[in-house]
Design a protein around this motif. Structure first.
Motif, PDB file in Angstrom:
ATOM      1  N   LEU A 239      -6.136   3.982  -5.328  1.00 21.45           N
ATOM      2  CA  LEU A 239      -5.622   3.125  -4.261  1.00 21.45           C
ATOM      3  C   LEU A 239      -6.583   1.987  -3.942  1.00 21.45           C
ATOM      4  O   LEU A 239      -6.159   0.865  -3.640  1.00 21.45           O
TER       5      LEU A 239
ATOM      6  N   ARG B 135       0.839  -1.204   0.000  1.00 17.38           N
ATOM      7  CA  ARG B 135       0.000   0.000   0.000  1.00 17.38           C
ATOM      8  C   ARG B 135       0.876   1.257   0.000  1.00 17.38           C
ATOM      9  O   ARG B 135       0.569   2.244  -0.682  1.00 17.38           O
TER      10      ARG B 135
ATOM     11  N   HIS C 151       2.140   1.792  -3.453  1.00 11.94           N
ATOM     12  CA  HIS C 151       1.130   2.394  -4.330  1.00 11.94           C
ATOM     13  C   HIS C 151       1.038   3.902  -4.100  1.00 11.94           C
ATOM     14  O   HIS C 151       0.827   4.671  -5.048  1.00 11.94           O
ATOM     15  N   LEU C 152       1.175   4.334  -2.853  1.00  9.63           N
ATOM     16  CA  LEU C 152       1.177   5.770  -2.575  1.00  9.63           C
ATOM     17  C   LEU C 152       2.380   6.446  -3.226  1.00  9.63           C
ATOM     18  O   LEU C 152       2.258   7.527  -3.815  1.00  9.63           O
TER      19      LEU C 152
END
Length: 219
Positions: free
Chosen positions: A198, A16, A19-20
Motif C-alpha cells: 500500500l 487507497r 488498492h485495499l
C-alpha cells in the motif's frame, strides 16, 4: 470520473480504498462486495472494471441520489449490482443472511457528527458477521484537525476485528488539517506485506500504520 476507464480513480482516498480491494483476492478474481454509502458508485465501477463478474450490493439512504447517479452515470455493461434504499445498519438485515462478503466498504462518516448507531463497535461486530472468512472491512473516515472521529473509530473497530490498520497521506496522521483516513479491519493479524504494498502504490506520500504504530491514534 472516467466512465470509459473505471479503474482510474480521481479522488485520493478512493484510490487507497481501491488498492485495499486489490489485496483481497488474486487479480481479476470476482469478489462479493457490499457498499454502505453508495455515493457515485465509483468503487462499484472499479470492482467491476478490475474484477468482472463480481457480485455487489450498494446501500444508500437517499433514493434521489442513487437514482440520479444511475441515470446520469450508467454502470459498465455486465455489472451485477443490487441496490438497497435505507439505513446502513438496518439494511444489513434485509440482505440475504446466507450471503458473505469478501469486502465491506463503509463510506458515510464526514466529521465528528457521525451517526452514533454506525460509529460503534456493535455495528462493526454485525458487519463482521457478514464477512467471508478472509473478508475485509474498509471504513473511510473524513475528520477534522485533532482526528477525534478517527481515534474513536480505531478503538471501536479494534473491539470488533482481529486487527486494524490506517492508510492515508502521510501528513494526515499529524492531525493538523481536515481530510480522510482509511481504516481497514482484518479477521487475522494485519499482513506486513500489505503495508509495503500500500505504501508503494500511493498516492504519494503514503503511510500505513498498524499494530503498535497505530496505538498513539487509538483511544
Amino acid at each position: 470520473m472516467n466512465l470509459a476507464r473505471p479503474e482510474e480513480i480521481f479522488y485520493e482516498y478512493l484510490r487507497r480504498i481501491g488498492h485495499l480491494v486489490d489485496l483481497t483476492a488474486p487479480g481479476g478474481q470476482p469478489v462479493t462486495a457490499l457498499h454502505l454509502g453508495a455515493g457515485a458508485l465509483t468503487l462499484a465501477r472499479y470492482i467491476q472494471g478490475t474484477r468482472p463478474g463480481s457480485v455487489q450490493y450498494a446501500v444508500e439512504l437517499e433514493r434521489e441520489l442513487l437514482d440520479f447517479v444511475l441515470r446520469q452515470l450508467p454502470l459498465p455493461e455486465g455489472t451485477q449490482l443490487q441496490t438497497v434504499i435505507g439505513d446502513a445498519r438496518e439494511s444489513l438485515t434485509r440482505i440475504d443472511p446466507a450471503l458473505r462478503f469478501d469486502v465491506v466498504i463503509l463510506d458515510i462518516f464526514s466529521g465528528p457528527d457521525a451517526p452514533e448507531h454506525l460509529a460503534c463497535s456493535g455495528f462493526y461486530r454485525e458487519v463482521r458477521e457478514r464477512l467471508s472468512p478472509a473478508g475485509l472491512l474498509i471504513v473511510n473516515v473524513g475528520d477534522e484537525p485533532g482526528l477525534t472521529l478517527v481515534r474513536s473509530q480505531i478503538g471501536a473497530m479494534r473491539q470488533a476485528m482481529a486487527d486494524v490498520a490506517a492508510v492515508a497521506e502521510a501528513g494526515m496522521f499529524e492531525g493538523r488539517y481536515p481530510g480522510n483516513i482509511v481504516l481497514a479491519g482484518t479477521q487475522t493479524p494485519w499482513p506486513l506485506e500489505w503495508t509495503a504494498e500500500l505504501t508503494a502504490r500511493g498516492p504519494h506520500p503514503a503511510r500505513v500504520l498498524a499494530g503498535v504504530d497505530l496505538d498513539p491514534l487509538a483511544r
